[in-house]
Design a protein around this motif. Structure first.
Motif, PDB file in Angstrom:
ATOM      1  N   LYS A  53       0.388  -1.374  -0.032  1.00 30.81           N
ATOM      2  CA  LYS A  53       0.086  -0.279  -0.158  1.00 30.81           C
ATOM      3  C   LYS A  53       0.862   1.205  -0.445  1.00 30.81           C
ATOM      4  N   PRO A  54       2.192   0.925   0.964  1.00 28.89           N
ATOM      5  CA  PRO A  54       2.335   3.113   0.676  1.00 28.89           C
ATOM      6  C   PRO A  54       3.122   2.850  -0.981  1.00 28.89           C
ATOM      7  N   LEU A  55       3.658   1.772  -1.722  1.00 31.63           N
ATOM      8  CA  LEU A  55       3.800   2.135  -2.839  1.00 31.63           C
ATOM      9  C   LEU A  55       2.545   3.319  -3.758  1.00 31.63           C
ATOM     10  N   PHE A  56       1.294   3.022  -3.151  1.00 33.95           N
ATOM     11  CA  PHE A  56       0.430   3.569  -4.193  1.00 33.95           C
ATOM     12  C   PHE A  56       0.153   4.884  -3.390  1.00 33.95           C
ATOM     13  N   ASP A  62      -5.717   9.102 -10.236  1.00 34.59           N
ATOM     14  CA  ASP A  62      -5.166   7.881 -11.227  1.00 34.59           C
ATOM     15  C   ASP A  62      -5.686   6.341  -9.983  1.00 34.59           C
ATOM     16  N   TYR A  63      -5.490   6.828  -8.728  1.00 35.28           N
ATOM     17  CA  TYR A  63      -6.182   5.739  -7.817  1.00 35.28           C
ATOM     18  C   TYR A  63      -7.672   6.129  -7.377  1.00 35.28           C
ATOM     19  N   ARG A  64      -8.221   6.652  -7.309  1.00 36.13           N
ATOM     20  CA  ARG A  64      -9.509   6.951  -6.993  1.00 36.13           C
ATOM     21  C   ARG A  64     -10.124   6.624  -8.222  1.00 36.13           C
ATOM     22  N   ALA A  65      -9.936   7.026  -9.556  1.00 37.36           N
ATOM     23  CA  ALA A  65     -10.531   6.890 -10.734  1.00 37.36           C
ATOM     24  C   ALA A  65     -10.859   5.432 -11.298  1.00 37.36           C
ATOM     25  N   MET A  66      -9.326   4.389 -10.802  1.00 38.21           N
ATOM     26  CA  MET A  66      -8.781   3.362 -11.395  1.00 38.21           C
ATOM     27  C   MET A  66      -9.695   2.403  -9.663  1.00 38.21           C
ATOM     28  N   GLY A  67     -10.220   3.139  -9.056  1.00 43.52           N
ATOM     29  CA  GLY A  67     -11.082   1.833  -7.377  1.00 43.52           C
ATOM     30  C   GLY A  67      -9.964   1.238  -7.049  1.00 43.52           C
ATOM     31  N   ILE A  68      -8.503   2.031  -6.987  1.00 48.58           N
ATOM     32  CA  ILE A  68      -7.533   0.614  -6.500  1.00 48.58           C
ATOM     33  C   ILE A  68      -7.749   0.175  -4.731  1.00 48.58           C
ATOM     34  N   GLY A  88       2.840   5.340 -13.594  1.00 46.16           N
ATOM     35  CA  GLY A  88       3.578   6.178 -13.085  1.00 46.16           C
ATOM     36  C   GLY A  88       2.753   7.058 -12.519  1.00 46.16           C
ATOM     37  N   ASN A  89       1.456   7.224 -12.394  1.00 49.84           N
ATOM     38  CA  ASN A  89       0.647   7.660 -11.329  1.00 49.84           C
ATOM     39  C   ASN A  89       0.103   7.089 -10.279  1.00 49.84           C
ATOM     40  N   LEU A  90       0.119   6.001 -10.174  1.00 49.77           N
ATOM     41  CA  LEU A  90      -0.006   4.781  -9.489  1.00 49.77           C
ATOM     42  C   LEU A  90       1.318   5.389  -8.077  1.00 49.77           C
ATOM     43  N   VAL A  91       2.045   5.353  -8.438  1.00 48.98           N
ATOM     44  CA  VAL A  91       3.182   5.164  -7.794  1.00 48.98           C
ATOM     45  C   VAL A  91       3.836   6.346  -6.725  1.00 48.98           C
ATOM     46  N   LYS A  92       3.583   6.590  -5.632  1.00 50.35           N
ATOM     47  CA  LYS A  92       3.904   7.281  -4.606  1.00 50.35           C
ATOM     48  C   LYS A  92       5.004   7.628  -5.058  1.00 50.35           C
ATOM     49  N   ARG A  93       5.010   9.482  -4.666  1.00 47.84           N
ATOM     50  CA  ARG A  93       5.641   9.770  -5.029  1.00 47.84           C
ATOM     51  C   ARG A  93       6.532  10.873  -4.405  1.00 47.84           C
ATOM     52  N   PRO A  94       8.165  11.306  -4.002  1.00 48.51           N
ATOM     53  CA  PRO A  94       9.059  10.989  -5.422  1.00 48.51           C
ATOM     54  C   PRO A  94       9.599   9.957  -4.959  1.00 48.51           C
ATOM     55  N   PHE A  95       9.054   9.280  -5.786  1.00 52.19           N
ATOM     56  CA  PHE A  95      10.419   6.809  -5.443  1.00 52.19           C
ATOM     57  C   PHE A  95      11.623   6.863  -5.917  1.00 52.19           C
ATOM     58  N   ALA A  96      12.344   6.794  -4.280  1.00 52.76           N
ATOM     59  CA  ALA A  96      13.983   6.891  -5.197  1.00 52.76           C
ATOM     60  C   ALA A  96      14.531   5.380  -4.084  1.00 52.76           C
TER      61      ALA A  96
END
Length: 118
Positions: A53-56, A62-68, A88-96
């Protein structure tokens, strides 16, 4: 080398890259929408962080629109990682991450980045 996935319109990403530059940390910046993290990178982050979950980016459109939110509990790890690697819009950012140095960071918390990168 540290690879940092960012979105140009994200103020948190801007803060993170500004902090990296101010602290003399060399990094390779990647646009997260156009070049999402690979499944292998996501697997490495998941192994280091311990939870999907913390990766999202749970606050993203997009998360809401796709009903993830409703689908994530029933989604296999492989399906979730594939979804993240394709959107990529679903990934929590920044992602390092820098696998060789053992650096795995999601989101920007200055104290966490300070500890991991100093």
């Amino acid at each position: 080398m540290l690879k940092v996935y960012t979105y140009s319109g994200c103020s948190t990403c801007k803060s993170a890259t500004k902090w990296l530059k101010a602290n003399g940390v060399t990094f390779d910046e990647k646009p997260i929408r156009e070049t999402p993290p690979s499944v292998a990178e996501l697997k490495a982050m998941l192994k280091a962080r311990g939870d999907l979950k913390p990766l999202f980016n749970t606050s993203g459109q997009d998360y809401r629109a796709m009903g993830i939110k409703d689908k994530l509990a029933d989604m296999s790890e492989a399906d979730a990682l594939k979804l993240l690697s394709e959107h990529g819009n679903l990934v929590k950012r920044p992602f390092a991450l820098d696998k060789d140095a053992g650096v795995f960071l999601v989101g920007f918390k200055e104290d966490e980045w300070q500890k991991a990168l100093k």
